[in-house]
Design an enzyme around this catalytic site. Structure first.
Site, PDB file in Angstrom:
ATOM      1  N   TYR A  91      -0.368 -15.189  -3.774  1.00 49.97           N
ATOM      2  CA  TYR A  91      -1.755 -15.259  -4.270  1.00 49.97           C
ATOM      3  C   TYR A  91      -1.771 -15.714  -5.739  1.00 49.97           C
ATOM      4  CZ  TYR A  91      -6.575 -13.483  -4.966  1.00 49.97           C
ATOM      5  OH  TYR A  91      -7.918 -13.340  -5.243  1.00 49.97           O
ATOM      6  N   LYS A 117      -3.701 -18.834  -7.488  1.00 54.33           N
ATOM      7  CA  LYS A 117      -4.786 -18.618  -8.450  1.00 54.33           C
ATOM      8  C   LYS A 117      -4.442 -19.224  -9.818  1.00 54.33           C
ATOM      9  CE  LYS A 117      -7.667 -16.788  -5.555  1.00 54.33           C
ATOM     10  NZ  LYS A 117      -8.901 -17.504  -5.185  1.00 54.33           N
TER      11      LYS A 117
HETATM   12  P1  NAI Z   1     -14.070 -12.102   1.330  1.00 56.14           P
HETATM   13  O1  NAI Z   1     -12.875 -11.866   2.192  1.00 56.14           O
HETATM   14  O2  NAI Z   1     -15.209 -11.155   1.376  1.00 56.14           O
HETATM   15  O3  NAI Z   1     -14.629 -13.579   1.571  1.00 56.14           O
HETATM   16  C1  NAI Z   1     -13.766 -14.688   1.680  1.00 56.14           C
HETATM   17  C2  NAI Z   1     -14.382 -15.653   2.668  1.00 56.14           C
HETATM   18  O4  NAI Z   1     -13.493 -16.779   2.813  1.00 56.14           O
HETATM   19  C3  NAI Z   1     -14.542 -15.034   4.075  1.00 56.14           C
HETATM   20  O5  NAI Z   1     -15.884 -15.201   4.510  1.00 56.14           O
HETATM   21  C4  NAI Z   1     -13.570 -15.812   4.929  1.00 56.14           C
HETATM   22  O6  NAI Z   1     -14.010 -15.988   6.269  1.00 56.14           O
HETATM   23  C5  NAI Z   1     -13.508 -17.133   4.177  1.00 56.14           C
HETATM   24  N1  NAI Z   1     -12.309 -17.886   4.531  1.00 56.14           N
HETATM   25  C6  NAI Z   1     -11.047 -17.420   4.668  1.00 56.14           C
HETATM   26  N2  NAI Z   1     -10.242 -18.394   5.072  1.00 56.14           N
HETATM   27  C7  NAI Z   1     -10.993 -19.517   5.190  1.00 56.14           C
HETATM   28  C8  NAI Z   1     -10.719 -20.843   5.581  1.00 56.14           C
HETATM   29  N3  NAI Z   1      -9.501 -21.229   5.960  1.00 56.14           N
HETATM   30  N4  NAI Z   1     -11.736 -21.743   5.580  1.00 56.14           N
HETATM   31  C9  NAI Z   1     -12.993 -21.364   5.234  1.00 56.14           C
HETATM   32  N5  NAI Z   1     -13.307 -20.110   4.856  1.00 56.14           N
HETATM   33  C10 NAI Z   1     -12.319 -19.198   4.840  1.00 56.14           C
HETATM   34  O7  NAI Z   1     -13.487 -12.213  -0.154  1.00 56.14           O
HETATM   35  P2  NAI Z   1     -14.197 -12.234  -1.586  1.00 56.14           P
HETATM   36  O8  NAI Z   1     -13.760 -11.032  -2.294  1.00 56.14           O
HETATM   37  O9  NAI Z   1     -15.631 -12.534  -1.478  1.00 56.14           O
HETATM   38  O10 NAI Z   1     -13.406 -13.465  -2.235  1.00 56.14           O
HETATM   39  C11 NAI Z   1     -14.010 -14.678  -2.623  1.00 56.14           C
HETATM   40  C12 NAI Z   1     -13.086 -15.345  -3.614  1.00 56.14           C
HETATM   41  O11 NAI Z   1     -12.955 -14.541  -4.781  1.00 56.14           O
HETATM   42  C13 NAI Z   1     -11.654 -15.564  -3.082  1.00 56.14           C
HETATM   43  O12 NAI Z   1     -11.175 -16.817  -3.538  1.00 56.14           O
HETATM   44  C14 NAI Z   1     -10.881 -14.445  -3.745  1.00 56.14           C
HETATM   45  O13 NAI Z   1      -9.523 -14.769  -3.887  1.00 56.14           O
HETATM   46  C15 NAI Z   1     -11.595 -14.352  -5.079  1.00 56.14           C
HETATM   47  N6  NAI Z   1     -11.404 -13.084  -5.768  1.00 56.14           N
HETATM   48  C16 NAI Z   1     -11.874 -11.909  -5.240  1.00 56.14           C
HETATM   49  C17 NAI Z   1     -11.651 -10.729  -5.906  1.00 56.14           C
HETATM   50  C18 NAI Z   1     -12.139  -9.399  -5.399  1.00 56.14           C
HETATM   51  O14 NAI Z   1     -11.751  -8.369  -5.988  1.00 56.14           O
HETATM   52  N7  NAI Z   1     -12.953  -9.337  -4.371  1.00 56.14           N
HETATM   53  C19 NAI Z   1     -10.920 -10.694  -7.186  1.00 56.14           C
HETATM   54  C20 NAI Z   1     -10.509 -11.987  -7.655  1.00 56.14           C
HETATM   55  C21 NAI Z   1     -10.750 -13.128  -6.961  1.00 56.14           C
END
Ligand code: NAI
Length: 246
Positions: A154, A158
């Protein structure tokens, strides 16, 4: 309305931060291309936006699949004739300490988070160049600045999305395109589901604000960066973490 009539693609928009961003962008007047691998999820988000009186389109797209990204882009161009904003928000985790990480775990996270961001941006860049305008936002993480225990794969992605963003900021600035990165801290979404309760509690304690962030608190920063209010913000890496690493 900061984003009136802007044609916006948000990847990973079926859940969490991406869903909050889709709703925020619609509230700000954008037409939102709700893109995610999870079809029921995107349909649900589009329905919510339509019920609010906004405009959104369902795109069930896997960001690792070049053909399906290209099909989405050509459908958007047929319907709207432009693309103003791309938010590369889709992301996954698959944690393990280095000595236990499998090559499959490493490759899958690279494929979605890093290569997916490349593929989506590659598919729209010539459109933004021809328009002489656009805003690209890459979702990194505080892990993309500081690294993290158990997150070799990861962290690589990032850090990588920040590196790509800085390259784009240099290459594309002269074409009227801005590129920036957002680094969320600990945000309450389902991505944290695999983490034990006591790890979440420890995270909260570490944050000077003494709580996890809300998806809307990241969406607000995406909306700012996407908007003309950020017209001189280019190549920036913005931490939105409640100050967890100070
Ligand atoms: P989440 O798991 O709630 O949402 C991620 C979304 O990406 C999901 O709807 C999933 O279906 C979609 N996804 C996964 N693989 C995919 C693919 N191959 N093609 C299209 N869509 C795909 O996660 P969250 O927390 O909303 O994360 C959003 C972004 O923020 C990510 O890039 C994550 O790495 C980043 N992030 C999140 C943090 C947190 O604490 N929640 C902290 C730092 C970064």
């Amino acid at each position: 309305m900061k984003l009136k009539d802007k044609i916006s693609i948000i990847t990973g928009a079926a859940n969490g931060i991406g869903e909050a961003a889709a709703i925020k962008f619609a509230q700000e007047g954008a037409k939102v291309m709700v893109c995610d691998i999870n079809e029921a999820g995107v349909q649900n988000v589009v329905k919510k936006i339509e019920e609010m009186g906004g405009e959104a389109v369902v795109f069930q797209v896997d960001v690792t699949n070049k053909e399906s990204i290209e099909a989405m882009v050509s459908q958007i161009m047929d319907k709207y004739g432009r693309i103003d904003i791309l938010v590369n928000n889709a992301g996954i985790i698959s944690d393990a300490q280095l000595n236990k990480m499998t090559d499959e775990q490493f490759d899958r996270v690279i494929d979605v988070n890093l290569r997916g961001t490349y593929l989506c941006t590659r598919a729209i860049v010539d459109i933004m160049i021809a328009q002489n305008s656009g805003s690209i936002i890459n979702t990194s993480s505080i892990v993309g600045i500081y690294g993290n225990f158990g997150q070799t794969n990861y962290a690589a992605t990032k850090f990588g999305v920040i590196g790509m963003m800085k390259s784009w900021a240099k290459e594309l600035g002269r074409k009227g395109i801005r590129a920036n990165a957002v680094c969320p801290g600990f945000i309450a979404t389902s991505i944290l589901d695999p983490m034990p309760e006591k790890v979440i509690k420890a995270m909260e304690d570490k944050v000077p604000l003494k709580r996890l962030g809300k998806p809307e608190e990241i969406a607000n920063v995406y909306a700012f960066l996407a908007s003309d209010e950020a017209s001189y913000v280019n190549g920036a890496v913005i931490e939105v973490s409640g100050g967890v690493v100070i």
